[in-house]
Write a protein that holds these residues in place. Sequence first.
Motif, PDB file in Angstrom:
ATOM      1  N   ILE A  86     -15.512  -8.380 -17.565  1.00  0.00           N
ATOM      2  CA  ILE A  86     -15.676  -9.263 -16.325  1.00  0.00           C
ATOM      3  C   ILE A  86     -16.877 -10.090 -16.217  1.00  0.00           C
ATOM      4  CG2 ILE A  86     -15.594  -9.043 -13.748  1.00  0.00           C
ATOM      5  CD1 ILE A  86     -13.145  -7.606 -13.963  1.00  0.00           C
ATOM      6  N   PRO A  87     -18.255  -9.258 -16.532  1.00  0.00           N
ATOM      7  CA  PRO A  87     -19.458 -10.147 -16.188  1.00  0.00           C
ATOM      8  C   PRO A  87     -19.504 -11.448 -17.105  1.00  0.00           C
ATOM      9  CG  PRO A  87     -19.699  -7.608 -16.070  1.00  0.00           C
ATOM     10  CD  PRO A  87     -18.372  -8.007 -16.571  1.00  0.00           C
ATOM     11  N   GLY A 126     -10.708 -12.058  -6.411  1.00  0.00           N
ATOM     12  CA  GLY A 126     -10.120 -10.833  -7.008  1.00  0.00           C
ATOM     13  C   GLY A 126     -10.136  -9.753  -6.111  1.00  0.00           C
ATOM     14  N   CYS A 127      -9.395  -8.626  -6.560  1.00  0.00           N
ATOM     15  CA  CYS A 127      -9.035  -7.312  -5.963  1.00  0.00           C
ATOM     16  C   CYS A 127     -10.364  -6.589  -5.655  1.00  0.00           C
ATOM     17  CB  CYS A 127      -8.280  -6.516  -6.844  1.00  0.00           C
ATOM     18  SG  CYS A 127      -9.176  -6.083  -8.403  1.00  0.00           S
ATOM     19  N   GLU A 187     -16.415  -4.994  -6.832  1.00  0.00           N
ATOM     20  CA  GLU A 187     -17.121  -3.881  -7.250  1.00  0.00           C
ATOM     21  C   GLU A 187     -18.246  -4.390  -8.518  1.00  0.00           C
ATOM     22  OE1 GLU A 187     -15.348  -0.306  -7.599  1.00  0.00           O
ATOM     23  OE2 GLU A 187     -14.603  -0.297  -5.422  1.00  0.00           O
ATOM     24  N   LEU A 188     -17.291  -5.026  -9.235  1.00  0.00           N
ATOM     25  CA  LEU A 188     -18.032  -5.367 -10.519  1.00  0.00           C
ATOM     26  C   LEU A 188     -18.926  -6.800 -10.370  1.00  0.00           C
ATOM     27  CD1 LEU A 188     -15.245  -4.260 -12.952  1.00  0.00           C
ATOM     28  CD2 LEU A 188     -17.456  -3.217 -12.842  1.00  0.00           C
ATOM     29  N   ASP A 189     -18.267  -7.499  -9.418  1.00  0.00           N
ATOM     30  CA  ASP A 189     -18.683  -8.854  -9.313  1.00  0.00           C
ATOM     31  C   ASP A 189     -18.928  -9.350  -7.961  1.00  0.00           C
ATOM     32  OD1 ASP A 189     -19.506 -11.830 -10.871  1.00  0.00           O
ATOM     33  OD2 ASP A 189     -18.462 -12.231  -9.004  1.00  0.00           O
ATOM     34  N   PRO A 190     -19.769  -8.927  -6.922  1.00  0.00           N
ATOM     35  CA  PRO A 190     -19.941  -9.286  -5.784  1.00  0.00           C
ATOM     36  C   PRO A 190     -19.670 -10.769  -5.162  1.00  0.00           C
ATOM     37  CG  PRO A 190     -21.810  -7.818  -6.358  1.00  0.00           C
ATOM     38  CD  PRO A 190     -21.011  -8.432  -7.337  1.00  0.00           C
ATOM     39  N   GLU A 191     -19.881 -11.631  -6.008  1.00  0.00           N
ATOM     40  CA  GLU A 191     -19.790 -12.992  -5.605  1.00  0.00           C
ATOM     41  C   GLU A 191     -18.347 -13.403  -5.360  1.00  0.00           C
ATOM     42  OE1 GLU A 191     -22.280 -15.727  -7.711  1.00  0.00           O
ATOM     43  OE2 GLU A 191     -23.439 -14.468  -8.505  1.00  0.00           O
ATOM     44  N   THR A 192     -17.540 -12.430  -6.132  1.00  0.00           N
ATOM     45  CA  THR A 192     -15.967 -12.929  -6.314  1.00  0.00           C
ATOM     46  C   THR A 192     -15.198 -13.009  -4.816  1.00  0.00           C
ATOM     47  OG1 THR A 192     -15.775 -11.665  -8.331  1.00  0.00           O
ATOM     48  CG2 THR A 192     -13.621 -11.933  -6.916  1.00  0.00           C
ATOM     49  N   LEU A 228      -8.671 -18.904  -9.787  1.00  0.00           N
ATOM     50  CA  LEU A 228      -8.003 -17.919 -10.697  1.00  0.00           C
ATOM     51  C   LEU A 228      -8.123 -16.499  -9.860  1.00  0.00           C
ATOM     52  CD1 LEU A 228      -6.921 -16.821 -13.609  1.00  0.00           C
ATOM     53  CD2 LEU A 228      -9.438 -16.321 -14.130  1.00  0.00           C
ATOM     54  N   ALA A 229      -6.946 -15.729  -9.861  1.00  0.00           N
ATOM     55  CA  ALA A 229      -6.784 -14.627  -9.240  1.00  0.00           C
ATOM     56  C   ALA A 229      -7.148 -13.646 -10.437  1.00  0.00           C
ATOM     57  CB  ALA A 229      -5.521 -14.352  -8.749  1.00  0.00           C
ATOM     58  N   VAL A 230      -7.933 -12.483 -10.052  1.00  0.00           N
ATOM     59  CA  VAL A 230      -8.340 -11.484 -11.022  1.00  0.00           C
ATOM     60  C   VAL A 230      -7.905 -10.069 -10.339  1.00  0.00           C
ATOM     61  CG1 VAL A 230     -10.096 -10.584 -12.621  1.00  0.00           C
ATOM     62  CG2 VAL A 230     -10.020 -13.002 -11.887  1.00  0.00           C
ATOM     63  N   LYS A 231      -7.384  -9.275 -11.145  1.00  0.00           N
ATOM     64  CA  LYS A 231      -7.127  -7.845 -10.719  1.00  0.00           C
ATOM     65  C   LYS A 231      -7.328  -6.773 -11.968  1.00  0.00           C
ATOM     66  CE  LYS A 231      -3.643  -4.895  -8.389  1.00  0.00           C
ATOM     67  NZ  LYS A 231      -2.450  -5.074  -7.949  1.00  0.00           N
ATOM     68  N   VAL A 232      -8.010  -5.986 -11.556  1.00  0.00           N
ATOM     69  CA  VAL A 232      -8.401  -4.938 -12.321  1.00  0.00           C
ATOM     70  C   VAL A 232      -6.997  -3.647 -12.207  1.00  0.00           C
ATOM     71  CG1 VAL A 232      -9.902  -2.866 -13.089  1.00  0.00           C
ATOM     72  CG2 VAL A 232     -10.845  -4.941 -12.278  1.00  0.00           C
TER      73      VAL A 232
END
Length: 525
Positions: A382-383, A398-399, A404-409, A426-430
């Motif tokens: 992700i980064p 993002g979810c 958590e992995l990218d606070p700017e999301t 873009l929607a992103v989900k872990v």
Amino acid sequence: MNLDEAVIIKKFSSRMEADIAAGLLGSEGIETMVLADDAGGTYPMLQFVRGVRLLVAPEDEDQARRILQDMETGEAAESEWNVRTAATIIPFQKKKTEQVKQTLEQAMDIPQVIKQMAQEAKVAARKLGALSRGVKDRVILRVAELLQEQQARIQAENRRDVDAAKDQGMPAAFIDRLTLSDKVMASMIKGLQEVAALPDPVGAVTGMWVRPNGLKVGRQRIPLGVIGFIYESRPNVTVDAAALCFKSGNAVILKGGKEALHSNLALARLMQEALAEAGVPAAAVQVIPSVAREATTELLKQDELVDLIIPRGGEGLIRFVAEHSRIPVLKHYKGVCHIFVDENADLDLAETVCFNAKVQRPGVCNAMETMLVHEAAARDFIPRMFKRFRAAGVELRGCPRTQELDPETVPAKDDDWGAEFLDLILAVKVVPDLDAALAHIAKYSSNHTEAIITRDYDRSQRFLKEVDSSVVLVNASTRFNDGGELGLGAEIGINTSKLHAFGPMGLEELTTTKFIVYGDGQIRT
């Protein structure tokens, strides 16, 4: 009106053009008569050869000529409005264009216009079914030549549509779909050449078997008949759809959107020129001369004359057509396309594929809209991926795990998971595993295109088997769900319903089969 005394004030290339002009004069109180040597409509092609005459009484001649002359005079020859199928183009002053369009719409009996177009298409379709491949290919290749010869004129007309869209504040992705760039024009020409090079499916026997009584039974490919094609914004689709329908032996009635009006008319005029040179009925390819919604609804009522409707555009258009059509509809529905980055994916490959799927052309239906990332790969992937996306101007939603992995999301909303953004969003989900990825796709997919990035063969095969979309890919961009990229030549659309074709629709998908039977006197007992 006394026919012996009536005066011919104008000749038209089709009865409908004359009817529209007659309606306009009639709105001014002038009695008219339309004469055509087409055997009462039995042989409509004759009207294109001999012309259709518009007559008025001698006492109305001067006024009638003034009305038509007022409409035909203008400073800018490039300001054009087509009253029929782009076979006749009438120039107008730019400042009067909208007024003229409204006048023509008011003068036009839209139900009658659409009915007559459908009737003429039905007649043309019978002839197209017997047309040789050589004639069809010559017409298609001539269109390709004319595109090259007249590229400057076509792009000038397209700029008028693009400028109008920019003035209205339309988004960049919309402008991209509307623009006939040099690259798009080259692609159109290449697509036509590829369609001409493809085998003609009409008449092909797809199987033959012998019954116990000696009957030889087979299946032979035949055209569908008359296709109504309703589409938005992308003017290159005008040529793609016309070429595919024509090569597969179908007559087509095209209903484009108002945002691409000038582009579509320029392209339609070009196609009519190629048809006329080959002596092919002009009704083989027709463009509805109205941007009114009533024209669309009337087309959708022609179930006795039109065999199939194919809508291509936004979700609103597809739903409107599906809800109002009396004719079978093939749905080119929205593209909510997913890529799942698996835990053992090659991350360099994943980065390249995901970037292409989202950024290359974000405004098209096969662009990635949601990226799913296995939790075991998320921390490393992700980064680096987000850094590249942001450099390209992509907004990331993002979810909570992604944030958590990218606070700017930007926090994703529920509606984002099923959205076709058609933009740099873009929607992103872990997700915890493949099962969760498959469940998410099953819930939110539009059955268009999905891909997995993985080095695990068994997991790739499970993904291919369980994902219920028209194209499913392993380690490749969703952008490959395209007729040309899959070897079909130009496509008329991507069907996201399963009847009668699923996925990109090329020549073969625009035909059906009938049974043919050879016997030597067998009877039923």
